[in-house]
Design a protein around this motif. Sequence first.
Motif, PDB file in Angstrom:
ATOM      1  N   ARG A  70     -19.038  24.001 -18.769  1.00 43.48           N
ATOM      2  CA  ARG A  70     -20.024  23.240 -18.002  1.00 43.48           C
ATOM      3  C   ARG A  70     -20.005  23.632 -16.523  1.00 43.48           C
ATOM      4  NH1 ARG A  70     -18.959  17.186 -20.217  1.00 43.48           N
ATOM      5  NH2 ARG A  70     -16.916  18.072 -20.640  1.00 43.48           N
ATOM      6  N   LEU A  71     -18.806  23.712 -15.965  1.00 38.34           N
ATOM      7  CA  LEU A  71     -18.720  24.088 -14.552  1.00 38.34           C
ATOM      8  C   LEU A  71     -19.169  25.529 -14.339  1.00 38.34           C
ATOM      9  CD1 LEU A  71     -15.393  22.356 -13.481  1.00 38.34           C
ATOM     10  CD2 LEU A  71     -17.654  21.951 -12.503  1.00 38.34           C
ATOM     11  N   GLY A  72     -18.929  26.378 -15.338  1.00 43.43           N
ATOM     12  CA  GLY A  72     -19.383  27.759 -15.234  1.00 43.43           C
ATOM     13  C   GLY A  72     -20.894  27.868 -15.191  1.00 43.43           C
ATOM     14  N   VAL A  73     -21.568  26.954 -15.864  1.00 40.62           N
ATOM     15  CA  VAL A  73     -23.036  26.904 -15.811  1.00 40.62           C
ATOM     16  C   VAL A  73     -23.506  26.337 -14.467  1.00 40.62           C
ATOM     17  CG1 VAL A  73     -25.088  25.825 -16.810  1.00 40.62           C
ATOM     18  CG2 VAL A  73     -23.309  26.746 -18.310  1.00 40.62           C
ATOM     19  N   MET A  74     -22.794  25.316 -13.986  1.00 38.01           N
ATOM     20  CA  MET A  74     -23.209  24.626 -12.770  1.00 38.01           C
ATOM     21  C   MET A  74     -22.877  25.416 -11.499  1.00 38.01           C
ATOM     22  SD  MET A  74     -21.811  20.923 -14.056  1.00 38.01           S
ATOM     23  CE  MET A  74     -21.958  20.073 -12.492  1.00 38.01           C
ATOM     24  N   LYS A  75     -21.659  25.969 -11.441  1.00 35.75           N
ATOM     25  CA  LYS A  75     -21.164  26.689 -10.255  1.00 35.75           C
ATOM     26  C   LYS A  75     -21.473  25.932  -8.951  1.00 35.75           C
ATOM     27  CE  LYS A  75     -21.119  31.428 -12.016  1.00 35.75           C
ATOM     28  NZ  LYS A  75     -21.346  31.118 -13.448  1.00 35.75           N
ATOM     29  N   PRO A  76     -21.022  24.685  -8.860  1.00 37.41           N
ATOM     30  CA  PRO A  76     -21.355  23.903  -7.654  1.00 37.41           C
ATOM     31  C   PRO A  76     -20.614  24.418  -6.423  1.00 37.41           C
ATOM     32  CG  PRO A  76     -19.753  22.736  -8.993  1.00 37.41           C
ATOM     33  CD  PRO A  76     -20.154  23.941  -9.789  1.00 37.41           C
ATOM     34  N   ARG A  77     -21.319  24.537  -5.335  1.00 36.52           N
ATOM     35  CA  ARG A  77     -20.692  24.861  -4.057  1.00 36.52           C
ATOM     36  C   ARG A  77     -20.281  23.566  -3.356  1.00 36.52           C
ATOM     37  NH1 ARG A  77     -25.538  27.831  -1.319  1.00 36.52           N
ATOM     38  NH2 ARG A  77     -26.472  25.973  -2.259  1.00 36.52           N
ATOM     39  N   GLU A 145     -15.384  30.262   1.574  1.00 38.98           N
ATOM     40  CA  GLU A 145     -16.782  30.137   1.988  1.00 38.98           C
ATOM     41  C   GLU A 145     -17.486  28.959   1.327  1.00 38.98           C
ATOM     42  OE1 GLU A 145     -18.613  33.900   1.229  1.00 38.98           O
ATOM     43  OE2 GLU A 145     -17.551  34.909   2.862  1.00 38.98           O
ATOM     44  N   GLY A 146     -16.732  28.168   0.586  1.00 40.63           N
ATOM     45  CA  GLY A 146     -17.303  26.989  -0.042  1.00 40.63           C
ATOM     46  C   GLY A 146     -17.969  27.241  -1.374  1.00 40.63           C
ATOM     47  N   ASN A 147     -17.779  28.437  -1.948  1.00 35.98           N
ATOM     48  CA  ASN A 147     -18.358  28.747  -3.259  1.00 35.98           C
ATOM     49  C   ASN A 147     -17.439  28.253  -4.375  1.00 35.98           C
ATOM     50  OD1 ASN A 147     -20.663  30.218  -2.233  1.00 35.98           O
ATOM     51  ND2 ASN A 147     -19.240  31.875  -1.735  1.00 35.98           N
ATOM     52  N   TYR A 148     -18.027  27.998  -5.530  1.00 36.25           N
ATOM     53  CA  TYR A 148     -17.263  27.527  -6.680  1.00 36.25           C
ATOM     54  C   TYR A 148     -16.183  28.532  -7.060  1.00 36.25           C
ATOM     55  CZ  TYR A 148     -16.122  26.317 -11.500  1.00 36.25           C
ATOM     56  OH  TYR A 148     -15.454  26.010 -12.657  1.00 36.25           O
ATOM     57  N   ALA A 149     -14.962  28.039  -7.267  1.00 36.25           N
ATOM     58  CA  ALA A 149     -13.838  28.925  -7.598  1.00 36.25           C
ATOM     59  C   ALA A 149     -12.999  28.371  -8.732  1.00 36.25           C
ATOM     60  CB  ALA A 149     -12.977  29.156  -6.363  1.00 36.25           C
ATOM     61  N   GLY A 150     -13.602  27.565  -9.623  1.00 35.93           N
ATOM     62  CA  GLY A 150     -12.870  27.034 -10.771  1.00 35.93           C
ATOM     63  C   GLY A 150     -12.498  25.573 -10.601  1.00 35.93           C
ATOM     64  N   PHE A 151     -11.496  25.130 -11.351  1.00 38.45           N
ATOM     65  CA  PHE A 151     -11.040  23.747 -11.254  1.00 38.45           C
ATOM     66  C   PHE A 151      -9.521  23.719 -11.404  1.00 38.45           C
ATOM     67  CE2 PHE A 151     -11.959  24.594 -15.674  1.00 38.45           C
ATOM     68  CZ  PHE A 151     -10.934  23.987 -16.383  1.00 38.45           C
ATOM     69  N   ASP A 152      -8.932  22.632 -10.940  1.00 40.30           N
ATOM     70  CA  ASP A 152      -7.479  22.485 -10.962  1.00 40.30           C
ATOM     71  C   ASP A 152      -7.031  22.170 -12.395  1.00 40.30           C
ATOM     72  OD1 ASP A 152      -4.832  21.815 -10.721  1.00 40.30           O
ATOM     73  OD2 ASP A 152      -5.108  20.521  -8.974  1.00 40.30           O
ATOM     74  N   GLU A 153      -6.390  23.127 -13.036  1.00 43.02           N
ATOM     75  CA  GLU A 153      -5.993  22.959 -14.433  1.00 43.02           C
ATOM     76  C   GLU A 153      -4.698  22.168 -14.601  1.00 43.02           C
ATOM     77  OE1 GLU A 153      -6.431  26.323 -16.992  1.00 43.02           O
ATOM     78  OE2 GLU A 153      -8.074  27.183 -15.807  1.00 43.02           O
TER      79      GLU A 153
END
Length: 231
Positions: A70-77, A145-153
């Motif tokens: 889901r986050l890979g689709v969204m890629k929220p900044r 730079e504020g770009n999406y870089a994953g999530f805390d696993e």
Amino acid sequence: MTRLQLNALFHPQAVCFDVDSTFCEDESIDELAAYLGVGEQVAALTARQVVVDSVAMGGSVEFKEALRTRLGVMKPRRADVEHFLRDHPHRVTPGIPELVALLRSRGQEVFLVSGGFRQIIHPLAESLGIPLSHVFANSILFDSEGNYAGFDESEFTCRSGGKPAAIRHIKDKYGYDSIVMVGDGATDLEARSEGAATVFVGYGGVVVRKNIAEKADWYILDIQQLIDVLK
């Protein structure tokens, strides 16, 4: 209910709340996805995860992989999340501010245990006086730079079985014998597993889920019902 469960319900040491469709009327992941223009794709993935949660409620990596997808689709900044919060203030479920105040006046702690995101939940917790140390949720990672870089696993709730694990952690850390969990879905029901929540209160005020209603220790449609019991 057993005598232990009744005592926990009437005299809880702490109450843990799911956030989406329980503490708030929002479904923040889906709403953030819609804000980013990928609402339909993410809603389909969320619906698929609901089926997985209902069929097999623990021990596997399904939830983590679904979150990753889901986050890979969204890629929220970072800026996207900030703008979303500005444009979409939380729709707190009626009765929640009064319930939180009542619990705290009685010396009973409130925790938020959610599969949602800390970036969205922290402002809500702060607005109601809930310490951020009492929030267990997922954390979106951003690069310099504020770009999406994953999530805390390492977060409890990024994986299947995460909510009961979070509640066991809370019990160990604060020395609680019993905790009440309030939520609307299968991962909230799962929190009543061995060593975790003593009582599961199902909440159907936003979405009624028949399977949750059948399996909950108590099922309510209005937060006022919980306030009345505590009073």
